[in-house]
Design an enzyme around this catalytic site. Structure first.
Site, short mmCIF file in Angstrom:
data_model
loop_
_atom_site.label_atom_id
_atom_site.label_comp_id
_atom_site.label_asym_id
_atom_site.label_seq_id
_atom_site.Cartn_x
_atom_site.Cartn_y
_atom_site.Cartn_z
N SER A 67 24.64 89.26 -4.33
CA SER A 67 23.92 88.12 -4.89
C SER A 67 24.35 87.81 -6.31
CB SER A 67 22.42 88.38 -4.89
OG SER A 67 21.98 88.84 -3.64
N1 SAH Z 1 21.52 93.51 -2.17
C1 SAH Z 1 22.93 93.33 -1.79
C2 SAH Z 1 23.20 91.97 -1.21
C3 SAH Z 1 22.95 92.01 0.20
S1 SAH Z 1 23.49 90.73 1.26
C4 SAH Z 1 23.86 93.63 -2.94
O1 SAH Z 1 23.39 93.84 -4.05
O2 SAH Z 1 25.07 93.66 -2.69
C5 SAH Z 1 22.35 91.04 2.57
C6 SAH Z 1 22.59 92.33 3.34
O3 SAH Z 1 21.52 92.43 4.28
C7 SAH Z 1 23.87 92.32 4.17
O4 SAH Z 1 24.64 93.43 3.81
C8 SAH Z 1 23.38 92.42 5.61
O5 SAH Z 1 24.23 93.20 6.45
C9 SAH Z 1 22.03 93.07 5.43
N2 SAH Z 1 21.08 92.86 6.53
C10 SAH Z 1 20.82 91.73 7.23
N3 SAH Z 1 19.86 91.96 8.14
C11 SAH Z 1 19.50 93.27 8.00
C12 SAH Z 1 18.54 94.10 8.65
N4 SAH Z 1 17.76 93.65 9.63
N5 SAH Z 1 18.45 95.37 8.26
C13 SAH Z 1 19.23 95.88 7.26
N6 SAH Z 1 20.14 95.14 6.62
C14 SAH Z 1 20.27 93.84 6.97
#
Ligand code: SAH
Length: 216
Positions: A67
């Site tokens: 993000s």
């Molecule tokens: N906080 C992260 C950004 C994450 S992007 C950072 O600082 O880099 C969102 C993430 O959520 C992705 O990696 C995706 O694979 C994960 N995601 C989506 N649905 C999910 C679920 N049901 N359980 C766990 N992770 C999930």
């Protein structure tokens, strides 16, 4: 040589906090300090390291994104995390957000559904000595019961409705920060606060996140 590169990253990081984060009104001193501390360039691929402190999201493997720094700070401020708090993050991605939360909280459990991302994030968090952080590879829309209740839950993927397990796993007085709305459009960054069996909700601003995949 490595020292000079680290100094350059630090300069960029301090400028990022001043312009992008304080400049937009985030003022919690602990959040600002966490954003000044966590080396964001260590959470992206080497070829993107020089872009790590720019004012936008960046791609990470598996078609996901890390993000925008301002949004990470805004979510951390909204979650009002105290030093004794236990925090759950849903969506570890690169591990950057988990590191920011780990600077603020007593412990962080971060759940990621992609094994490759979970393993890579766990490796960098361990290298940076975030000993209070655990990465779990699972469906985070179900929360993570063994660590519950949580004082704060931060969801970094877009959900069309609030996953009930995440509210169930909040402590009394706990805060849930989640982008709510259609994954194909922009969502509303929303703060849910639990008081006993009641919840209150407050909308912040429009945001754009990758979808929260609900597997069950
Ligand atoms: N906080 C992260 C950004 C994450 S992007 C950072 O600082 O880099 C969102 C993430 O959520 C992705 O990696 C995706 O694979 C994960 N995601 C989506 N649905 C999910 C679920 N049901 N359980 C766990 N992770 C999930």
């Amino acid at each position: 040589m490595a020292g000079a590169a680290e100094d350059r990253h630090r300069e960029r990081r301090l400028a990022m906090v001043r312009r992008q984060i304080e400049g937009r009104g985030v003022c919690d001193p602990r959040v600002l300090e966490a954003m000044r501390t966590v080396p964001r360039h260590r959470f992206v691929s080497r070829s993107l390291a020089s872009d790590a402190y720019k004012d936008h999201p960046l791609p990470i493997p598996a078609g996901q994104t890390i993000s925008q720094p301002y949004i990470v700070a805004l979510m951390a401020e909204a979650a009002a995390i105290g030093p004794d708090d236990r925090v759950l993050e849903v969506g570890t991605g690169s591990g950057y957000g988990a590191a920011v939360l780990a600077e603020l909280a007593s412990s962080v459990v971060s759940v990621e559904r992609h094994r490759k991302l979970a393993d890579a994030a766990a490796r960098v968090l361990s290298k940076l000595e975030y000993a209070n952080t655990t990465v779990v590879c699972a469906d985070g829309s179900q929360g993570h019961l063994p660590g519950a209740p949580y004082d704060a839950v931060v969801v970094t993927a877009a959900a069309s409705s609030i996953p009930p397990a995440l509210v169930d796993q909040l402590a009394d007085g706990g805060r849930l920060v989640i982008p709510l709305g259609s994954p194909s459009q922009s969502q509303n960054l929303t703060l849910i606060t639990r008081m006993g069996e009641e919840t209150t909700s407050k909308r912040f601003c429009p945001v754009r996140f990758v979808p929260l995949v609900e597997e069950s």
